[in-house]
Design an enzyme around this catalytic site. Structure first.
Site, PDB file in Angstrom:
ATOM      1  CB  CYS A   1     -42.013  18.696 -12.274  1.00  0.00           C
ATOM      2  SG  CYS A   1     -41.611  19.180 -10.576  1.00  0.00           S
TER       3      CYS A   1
ATOM      4  CG  HIS B   1     -42.009  20.032  -6.847  1.00  0.00           C
ATOM      5  ND1 HIS B   1     -43.131  20.010  -7.641  1.00  0.00           N
ATOM      6  CD2 HIS B   1     -42.235  20.987  -5.906  1.00  0.00           C
ATOM      7  CE1 HIS B   1     -44.000  20.916  -7.208  1.00  0.00           C
ATOM      8  NE2 HIS B   1     -43.471  21.522  -6.165  1.00  0.00           N
TER       9      HIS B   1
ATOM     10  CD  GLU C   1     -41.662  15.528  -9.889  1.00  0.00           C
ATOM     11  OE1 GLU C   1     -41.371  15.938  -8.743  1.00  0.00           O
ATOM     12  OE2 GLU C   1     -42.831  15.474 -10.297  1.00  0.00           O
TER      13      GLU C   1
ATOM     14  CB  CYS D   1     -46.691  20.151 -10.771  1.00  0.00           C
ATOM     15  SG  CYS D   1     -45.009  20.828 -10.594  1.00  0.00           S
TER      16      CYS D   1
END
Length: 152
Positions: A89, A56, A58, A86
């Site tokens: 993260c 992801h 992040e 999410c």
């Protein structure tokens, strides 16, 4: 002190990263990590490209920043991300000891910050993260909407 215009400036850079992801067929989320008004790292989602479920935007930014900082502690940094992180993260944000998270649009189906879970403000955890939401919310939501509409 970071003003709203600064938040918009850095969120626009995160949106540029989201557009890179969009053009690669990745879910268009972009992230930028900033310290003392300077960009330390920026990234976009790369799960499809890397075949790695943890890639992801992040997570990638936190990894890059930790290498640049020579420490996993990013205490004085602010993360700008186009979509609410999410739970994975959000957990990484707490573990990195970030000072602040600024995000664009909510994720009603998987948000780990405000929508479904409130990980960054959970009093049971040893670190709290300041949160600012809704920065360039319409633009951040629009790129995601367009991406998923084109895939239907």
């Amino acid at each position: 002190m970071v003003h709203n215009l600064d938040n918009e400036y850095f969120m626009r850079i995160a949106l540029e990263e989201a557009m890179i992801a969009f053009n690669k067929g990745e879910v268009p989320v972009g992230a930028v990590l900033v310290r003392d008004g300077k960009i330390i790292a920026k990234a976009h989602n790369q799960r499809e490209t890397s075949k790695d479920p943890t890639d992801h935007a992040e997570i990638i930014v936190l990894r890059k920043s930790s290498i640049e900082n020579n420490s996993w502690r990013l205490i004085d940094a602010t993360l700008y991300v186009t979509k609410e992180p999410c739970i994975m993260c959000a957990g990484a944000i707490v573990n990195a000891r970030l000072r602040k998270l600024v995000y664009g649009c909510r994720d009603e189906k998987g948000g780990g910050v405000e929508s479904l879970y409130q990980i960054l403000s959970d009093k049971r955890l040893n670190h709290k993260v300041e949160v600012v939401s809704g920065v360039l919310e319409e633009e951040c939501a629009e790129i995601l909407k367009r991406f998923f509409e084109e895939r239907r």
